[in-house]
Design a protein around this motif. Structure first.
Motif, PDB file in Angstrom:
ATOM      1  N   GLN A   1       0.824  -1.202   0.000  1.00  0.00           N
ATOM      2  CA  GLN A   1       0.000   0.000   0.000  1.00  0.00           C
ATOM      3  C   GLN A   1       0.862   1.258   0.000  1.00  0.00           C
ATOM      4  O   GLN A   1       0.580   2.227  -0.718  1.00  0.00           O
ATOM      5  CB  GLN A   1      -0.930  -0.008   1.216  1.00  0.00           C
ATOM      6  N   THR A   2       1.931   1.237   0.798  1.00  0.00           N
ATOM      7  CA  THR A   2       2.827   2.395   0.864  1.00  0.00           C
ATOM      8  C   THR A   2       3.508   2.641  -0.470  1.00  0.00           C
ATOM      9  O   THR A   2       3.564   3.781  -0.963  1.00  0.00           O
ATOM     10  CB  THR A   2       3.881   2.183   1.956  1.00  0.00           C
ATOM     11  N   PHE A   3       4.030   1.584  -1.092  1.00  0.00           N
ATOM     12  CA  PHE A   3       4.711   1.738  -2.378  1.00  0.00           C
ATOM     13  C   PHE A   3       3.738   2.179  -3.464  1.00  0.00           C
ATOM     14  O   PHE A   3       4.092   2.963  -4.361  1.00  0.00           O
ATOM     15  CB  PHE A   3       5.387   0.428  -2.780  1.00  0.00           C
ATOM     16  N   THR A   4       2.497   1.683  -3.408  1.00  0.00           N
ATOM     17  CA  THR A   4       1.494   2.082  -4.391  1.00  0.00           C
ATOM     18  C   THR A   4       1.209   3.575  -4.287  1.00  0.00           C
ATOM     19  O   THR A   4       1.106   4.284  -5.295  1.00  0.00           O
ATOM     20  CB  THR A   4       0.208   1.281  -4.193  1.00  0.00           C
ATOM     21  N   ARG A   5       1.080   4.074  -3.058  1.00  0.00           N
ATOM     22  CA  ARG A   5       0.835   5.506  -2.866  1.00  0.00           C
ATOM     23  C   ARG A   5       2.009   6.337  -3.363  1.00  0.00           C
ATOM     24  O   ARG A   5       1.827   7.393  -3.989  1.00  0.00           O
ATOM     25  CB  ARG A   5       0.582   5.797  -1.394  1.00  0.00           C
ATOM     26  N   GLU A   6       3.237   5.868  -3.100  1.00  0.00           N
ATOM     27  CA  GLU A   6       4.409   6.602  -3.571  1.00  0.00           C
ATOM     28  C   GLU A   6       4.454   6.631  -5.096  1.00  0.00           C
ATOM     29  O   GLU A   6       4.796   7.658  -5.694  1.00  0.00           O
ATOM     30  CB  GLU A   6       5.672   5.960  -3.008  1.00  0.00           C
ATOM     31  N   ASP A   7       4.118   5.509  -5.732  1.00  0.00           N
ATOM     32  CA  ASP A   7       4.097   5.475  -7.199  1.00  0.00           C
ATOM     33  C   ASP A   7       3.040   6.422  -7.757  1.00  0.00           C
ATOM     34  O   ASP A   7       3.267   7.109  -8.758  1.00  0.00           O
ATOM     35  CB  ASP A   7       3.826   4.046  -7.684  1.00  0.00           C
TER      36      ASP A   7
ATOM     37  N   ARG B   1       4.339   9.949  -7.429  1.00  0.00           N
ATOM     38  CA  ARG B   1       5.390  10.208  -8.407  1.00  0.00           C
ATOM     39  C   ARG B   1       4.788  10.396  -9.800  1.00  0.00           C
ATOM     40  O   ARG B   1       5.212  11.267 -10.566  1.00  0.00           O
ATOM     41  CB  ARG B   1       6.389   9.048  -8.413  1.00  0.00           C
ATOM     42  N   THR B   2       3.783   9.592 -10.127  1.00  0.00           N
ATOM     43  CA  THR B   2       3.127   9.722 -11.424  1.00  0.00           C
ATOM     44  C   THR B   2       2.415  11.056 -11.554  1.00  0.00           C
ATOM     45  O   THR B   2       2.478  11.733 -12.595  1.00  0.00           O
ATOM     46  CB  THR B   2       2.124   8.574 -11.627  1.00  0.00           C
ATOM     47  N   ASP B   3       1.734  11.476 -10.474  1.00  0.00           N
ATOM     48  CA  ASP B   3       1.047  12.769 -10.486  1.00  0.00           C
ATOM     49  C   ASP B   3       2.035  13.918 -10.627  1.00  0.00           C
ATOM     50  O   ASP B   3       1.764  14.915 -11.312  1.00  0.00           O
ATOM     51  CB  ASP B   3       0.231  12.944  -9.205  1.00  0.00           C
ATOM     52  N   ALA B   4       3.216  13.791  -9.967  1.00  0.00           N
ATOM     53  CA  ALA B   4       4.207  14.865 -10.044  1.00  0.00           C
ATOM     54  C   ALA B   4       4.814  14.968 -11.439  1.00  0.00           C
ATOM     55  O   ALA B   4       5.183  16.055 -11.901  1.00  0.00           O
ATOM     56  CB  ALA B   4       5.312  14.624  -9.007  1.00  0.00           C
ATOM     57  N   GLU B   5       4.944  13.828 -12.149  1.00  0.00           N
ATOM     58  CA  GLU B   5       5.554  13.828 -13.471  1.00  0.00           C
ATOM     59  C   GLU B   5       4.554  14.176 -14.573  1.00  0.00           C
ATOM     60  O   GLU B   5       4.958  14.443 -15.707  1.00  0.00           O
ATOM     61  CB  GLU B   5       6.157  12.444 -13.753  1.00  0.00           C
ATOM     62  N   ARG B   6       3.245  14.171 -14.283  1.00  0.00           N
ATOM     63  CA  ARG B   6       2.234  14.468 -15.302  1.00  0.00           C
ATOM     64  C   ARG B   6       2.249  15.963 -15.638  1.00  0.00           C
ATOM     65  O   ARG B   6       2.341  16.793 -14.734  1.00  0.00           O
ATOM     66  CB  ARG B   6       0.848  14.067 -14.782  1.00  0.00           C
ATOM     67  N   PRO B   7       2.194  16.315 -16.902  1.00  0.00           N
ATOM     68  CA  PRO B   7       2.205  17.731 -17.292  1.00  0.00           C
ATOM     69  C   PRO B   7       1.030  18.477 -16.697  1.00  0.00           C
ATOM     70  O   PRO B   7      -0.042  17.907 -16.498  1.00  0.00           O
ATOM     71  CB  PRO B   7       2.120  17.676 -18.834  1.00  0.00           C
TER      72      PRO B   7
ATOM     73  N   GLY C   1      -2.262  20.441 -16.176  1.00  0.00           N
ATOM     74  CA  GLY C   1      -3.491  20.497 -16.952  1.00  0.00           C
ATOM     75  C   GLY C   1      -3.857  19.179 -17.580  1.00  0.00           C
ATOM     76  O   GLY C   1      -4.923  19.070 -18.204  1.00  0.00           O
ATOM     77  N   ASP C   2      -2.983  18.177 -17.458  1.00  0.00           N
ATOM     78  CA  ASP C   2      -3.267  16.866 -18.037  1.00  0.00           C
ATOM     79  C   ASP C   2      -3.935  16.000 -16.965  1.00  0.00           C
ATOM     80  O   ASP C   2      -3.311  15.583 -16.012  1.00  0.00           O
ATOM     81  CB  ASP C   2      -1.968  16.191 -18.493  1.00  0.00           C
ATOM     82  N   SER C   3      -5.216  15.738 -17.101  1.00  0.00           N
ATOM     83  CA  SER C   3      -5.967  14.963 -16.100  1.00  0.00           C
ATOM     84  C   SER C   3      -5.750  13.476 -16.342  1.00  0.00           C
ATOM     85  O   SER C   3      -5.449  13.058 -17.465  1.00  0.00           O
ATOM     86  CB  SER C   3      -7.446  15.290 -16.168  1.00  0.00           C
ATOM     87  N   PRO C   4      -5.875  12.655 -15.287  1.00  0.00           N
ATOM     88  CA  PRO C   4      -5.662  11.204 -15.454  1.00  0.00           C
ATOM     89  C   PRO C   4      -6.596  10.569 -16.470  1.00  0.00           C
ATOM     90  O   PRO C   4      -6.249   9.630 -17.125  1.00  0.00           O
ATOM     91  CB  PRO C   4      -5.930  10.639 -14.047  1.00  0.00           C
ATOM     92  N   GLY C   5      -7.826  11.094 -16.594  1.00  0.00           N
ATOM     93  CA  GLY C   5      -8.767  10.454 -17.506  1.00  0.00           C
ATOM     94  C   GLY C   5      -8.729  11.022 -18.918  1.00  0.00           C
ATOM     95  O   GLY C   5      -9.539  10.638 -19.759  1.00  0.00           O
ATOM     96  N   ALA C   6      -7.796  11.950 -19.185  1.00  0.00           N
ATOM     97  CA  ALA C   6      -7.742  12.557 -20.508  1.00  0.00           C
ATOM     98  C   ALA C   6      -7.220  11.590 -21.551  1.00  0.00           C
ATOM     99  O   ALA C   6      -6.361  10.791 -21.263  1.00  0.00           O
ATOM    100  CB  ALA C   6      -6.855  13.797 -20.452  1.00  0.00           C
TER     101      ALA C   6
END
Length: 231
Positions: A209-215, A218-224, A226-231
């Motif tokens: 669970q901890t590693f999943t949250r960290e991933d 990290r993914t949210d921080a690397e996303r440009p 204005g780019d939403s996850p469902g876009a």
């Protein structure tokens, strides 16, 4: 719609009222039994006192069991099927100190920060293993120390054997030779597999669970931007 909570049953009120007295009686039982087993050079009168406390606490457990049987309104055989662990604890009162784990849970909920699910499982399993290990060590030492051909001749030997048994390692350097000691060994093996497995499983789930949250962070921080996850 009424906001009133359901009125607790007579059995629930009895359980709440007796929780602390039963925990105290469990502690008294374990303490008196430990003194009786370990302090072998005590005067006989003190061994008699320890025996009286032990039997008195056991009688208290039996009375509580009978009262709950009466309040449940069930036939004895149905109550036995519905509460097999309670029956086992009355027959084997050295398991009764596990009630102190339940008391710790209530105190922690009322007066301390609430632990998460995985934390509670690990803490309660650790407390249960410690109490079961101590009770098992006392039982085995009590029946093995004077047995012919025994290899468990000190309480230290008994603690070492109990740790190896709970961990299911089984070094084989010391082992019980009496029927009571061997039955205790079977019980400790089963409890060790269940409780230590619960700790290992909870710790593994917590890590995942901890590693999943960290991933995800990290993914949210690397996303440009204005780019939403469902876009």
């Amino acid at each position: 719609m009424s906001d009133r909570s359901p009125t607790p049953s007579r059995q629930e009120r009895w359980d709440r009222r007796m929780e602390t007295p039963l925990a105290v009686a469990s502690l008294a039982f374990l303490t008196a039994y430990a003194v009786h087993v370990l302090a072998r050079r005590l005067p006989e009168v003190w061994h008699g006192v320890c025996l009286a406390v032990t039997l008195g606490a056991w009688a208290f457990f039996v009375v509580d069991y009978l009262v709950r049987l009466r309040l449940s309104g069930l036939a004895p055989h149905r109550f036995l099927r519905a509460h097999p662990l309670d029956t086992l604890v009355v027959v084997l009162p050295l398991l009764r100190p596990l009630r102190m784990v339940k008391l710790y849970d209530r105190v922690q909920r009322r007066h301390g920060p609430r632990l998460g699910l995985y934390g509670r499982v690990m803490v309660y399993s650790g407390l249960s293993v410690s109490l079961l290990g101590f009770a098992g060590s006392l039982t085995v030492y009590h029946h093995e120390v004077d047995a012919p051909g025994a290899t468990i001749v000190t309480f230290g030997d008994s603690v070492w054997w109990t740790c190896a048994t709970l961990a299911t390692v089984g070094y084989g350097d010391v082992s019980p030779v009496t029927p009571v000691g061997r039955v205790t060994a079977v019980g400790l093996m089963a409890c060790g597999l269940a409780l230590l497995g619960a700790v290992t499983g909870s710790f593994s789930s917590w890590l995942i669970q901890t590693f999943t949250r960290e991933d995800e962070k990290r993914t949210d921080a690397e996303r440009p931007p204005g780019d939403s996850p469902g876009a």
